[in-house]
Design an enzyme around this catalytic site. Structure first.
Site, PDB file in Angstrom:
ATOM      1  N   ASP A  26       0.822  -1.217   0.000  1.00 18.50           N
ATOM      2  CA  ASP A  26       0.000   0.000   0.000  1.00 18.50           C
ATOM      3  C   ASP A  26       0.855   1.265   0.000  1.00 18.50           C
ATOM      4  O   ASP A  26       1.991   1.266   0.463  1.00 18.50           O
ATOM      5  CB  ASP A  26      -0.919  -0.020   1.231  1.00 18.50           C
ATOM      6  CG  ASP A  26      -2.085   0.948   1.082  1.00 18.50           C
ATOM      7  OD1 ASP A  26      -2.443   1.292  -0.073  1.00 18.50           O
ATOM      8  OD2 ASP A  26      -2.640   1.369   2.110  1.00 18.50           O
ATOM      9  N   ASN A  74     -11.426  -2.464  -4.628  1.00 19.19           N
ATOM     10  CA  ASN A  74     -10.699  -1.527  -5.498  1.00 19.19           C
ATOM     11  C   ASN A  74     -11.453  -1.193  -6.805  1.00 19.19           C
ATOM     12  O   ASN A  74     -11.103  -0.239  -7.502  1.00 19.19           O
ATOM     13  CB  ASN A  74      -9.288  -2.034  -5.819  1.00 19.19           C
ATOM     14  CG  ASN A  74      -8.312  -1.920  -4.660  1.00 19.19           C
ATOM     15  OD1 ASN A  74      -7.426  -2.761  -4.488  1.00 19.19           O
ATOM     16  ND2 ASN A  74      -8.456  -0.877  -3.842  1.00 19.19           N
TER      17      ASN A  74
HETATM   18  C1  IPE Z   1      -5.497  -2.591   0.118  1.00 20.72           C
HETATM   19  O1  IPE Z   1      -5.180  -1.266  -0.074  1.00 20.72           O
HETATM   20  C2  IPE Z   1      -5.547  -3.295  -1.213  1.00 20.72           C
HETATM   21  C3  IPE Z   1      -4.285  -3.440  -1.920  1.00 20.72           C
HETATM   22  C4  IPE Z   1      -3.095  -3.103  -1.476  1.00 20.72           C
HETATM   23  C5  IPE Z   1      -4.386  -4.051  -3.203  1.00 20.72           C
HETATM   24  P1  IPE Z   1      -6.299  -0.151  -0.193  1.00 20.72           P
HETATM   25  O2  IPE Z   1      -5.573   1.122  -0.448  1.00 20.72           O
HETATM   26  O3  IPE Z   1      -7.321  -0.546  -1.193  1.00 20.72           O
HETATM   27  O4  IPE Z   1      -6.956  -0.180   1.237  1.00 20.72           O
HETATM   28  P2  IPE Z   1      -7.813   0.915   2.007  1.00 20.72           P
HETATM   29  O5  IPE Z   1      -8.858   1.395   1.047  1.00 20.72           O
HETATM   30  O6  IPE Z   1      -6.871   2.024   2.372  1.00 20.72           O
HETATM   31  O7  IPE Z   1      -8.328   0.201   3.198  1.00 20.72           O
HETATM   32  C1  IPE Z   2      -1.806   0.161  -3.313  1.00 19.97           C
HETATM   33  O1  IPE Z   2      -1.568   1.520  -3.372  1.00 19.97           O
HETATM   34  C2  IPE Z   2      -2.102  -0.454  -4.657  1.00 19.97           C
HETATM   35  C3  IPE Z   2      -3.509  -0.814  -4.871  1.00 19.97           C
HETATM   36  C4  IPE Z   2      -4.477  -0.699  -4.015  1.00 19.97           C
HETATM   37  C5  IPE Z   2      -3.827  -1.333  -6.174  1.00 19.97           C
HETATM   38  P1  IPE Z   2      -2.760   2.554  -3.360  1.00 19.97           P
HETATM   39  O2  IPE Z   2      -3.211   2.788  -4.772  1.00 19.97           O
HETATM   40  O3  IPE Z   2      -3.828   2.142  -2.443  1.00 19.97           O
HETATM   41  O4  IPE Z   2      -2.015   3.855  -2.845  1.00 19.97           O
HETATM   42  P2  IPE Z   2      -2.552   4.848  -1.719  1.00 19.97           P
HETATM   43  O5  IPE Z   2      -2.890   4.010  -0.535  1.00 19.97           O
HETATM   44  O6  IPE Z   2      -3.724   5.561  -2.291  1.00 19.97           O
HETATM   45  O7  IPE Z   2      -1.380   5.729  -1.466  1.00 19.97           O
HETATM   46 MG    MG Z   3      -4.114   2.386  -0.460  1.00 22.31          MG
END
Ligand code: IPE
Ligand code: IPE
Ligand code: MG
Length: 248
Positions: A26, A74
């Site tokens: 993340d 997502n």
């Molecule tokens: C969790 O991250 C999913 C992945 C890393 C693929 P998110 O960014 O989607 O999680 P939340 O929304 O902050 O809980």
């Molecule tokens: C994790 O990074 C990757 C996926 C969830 C696909 P994020 O896209 O959630 O990045 P942040 O959390 O918004 O920084």
């Molecule tokens: Mg994220």
């Protein structure tokens, strides 16, 4: 073979290694924004990190590595970001599958997958097929994965067996339930790592982390290094895992 950094790997006590490590990758978007880039730049940088961490897992001889690539939640993101992630996922698999295979990696996918484009689904099936006899790290990529969704699918499968009269409700055991999960045949998660600063599970591996140790870092995924991965493994080696019992 992928080159290894022996000094780094030497810090890990082989007798206290986790069998199964899961990572919530993340912080890509926030990392990109903080550098004045589009979120997509963060995702592309995140793929490079994944390559390095998989390489480290291979060199360590880790049994299983599971990474969270795309959650069932997502899909709520803007179409442009979802499309970009799908494109990146296809490109990554296409480009890396030969190298993974040469390194004895056995890829597997956790999640629903049927909503992905047919070409991506084929690429996933072909990659699994290519590596199915490999004996190295079990590399699980969770894509369109949600822990609750996985538990519901497992429950539906068992309910069908009950309805067909093949088992009685009271016959259901934890082992039978485990066998219906996408991680069937793999050890439970010993260590769960989350990068990017948030302290939550976000619907990842809810069943499999029942007794996992957690390790959180503020480092955004694009800046996560093999060194920090090793730090997490070293820290894991110091944990006192009691599983509800008492240690002498
Ligand atoms: C969790 O991250 C999913 C992945 C890393 C693929 P998110 O960014 O989607 O999680 P939340 O929304 O902050 O809980
Ligand atoms: C994790 O990074 C990757 C996926 C969830 C696909 P994020 O896209 O959630 O990045 P942040 O959390 O918004 O920084
Ligand atoms: Mg994220």
């Amino acid at each position: 073979m992928w080159e290894s950094d022996n000094d780094l790997l030497g810090r890990v006590d082989r007798n206290r290694m986790p069998r199964h490590v899961a990572i919530i990758m993340d912080g890509n978007g926030r990392w990109a924004n903080s550098h004045g880039f589009l979120r997509s730049v963060g995702h592309t940088a995140g793929v490079k990190t994944l390559k390095n961490i998989l390489k480290t897992a291979v060199n360590l001889g880790l049994e299983a590595l599971t990474v969270y690539a795309f959650s069932t939640e997502n899909w709520k993101r803007p179409h442009t970001e979802v499309d970009f992630l799908m494109h990146l996922f296809s490109e990554y698999l296409e480009r890396e599958k030969t190298d993974m295979h040469a390194n004895n990696v056995r890829i597997n996918f956790l999640g629903r997958t049927e909503d992905f484009a047919p070409a991506l689904q084929k690429l996933m099936t072909d990659s699994m097929q290519l590596m199915k006899n490999n004996t190295g790290v079990k590399f699980n990529v969770a894509a369109d994965y949600g822990g609750q969704d996985e538990i519901i699918r497992a429950t539906q499968n068992l309910a069908r067996l009950v309805k067909a009269g093949e088992i009685a409700p009271e016959d259901i055991t934890a082992e039978m339930f485990d066998a219906e999960l996408d991680t069937c045949g793999q050890p439970p998660v010993d260590l769960m790592i989350r990068t990017g600063g948030d302290l939550r599970v976000s619907n990842f591996l809810l069943w499999q982390t029942a007794y996992a140790e957690f390790w959180f870092t503020d480092t955004p995924w694009p800046e996560f290094t093999p060194k920090e991965f090793i730090d997490a493994l070293v820290d894991f080696g110091k944990r006192d895992r009691r599983f509800g019992a008492l240690n002498k």
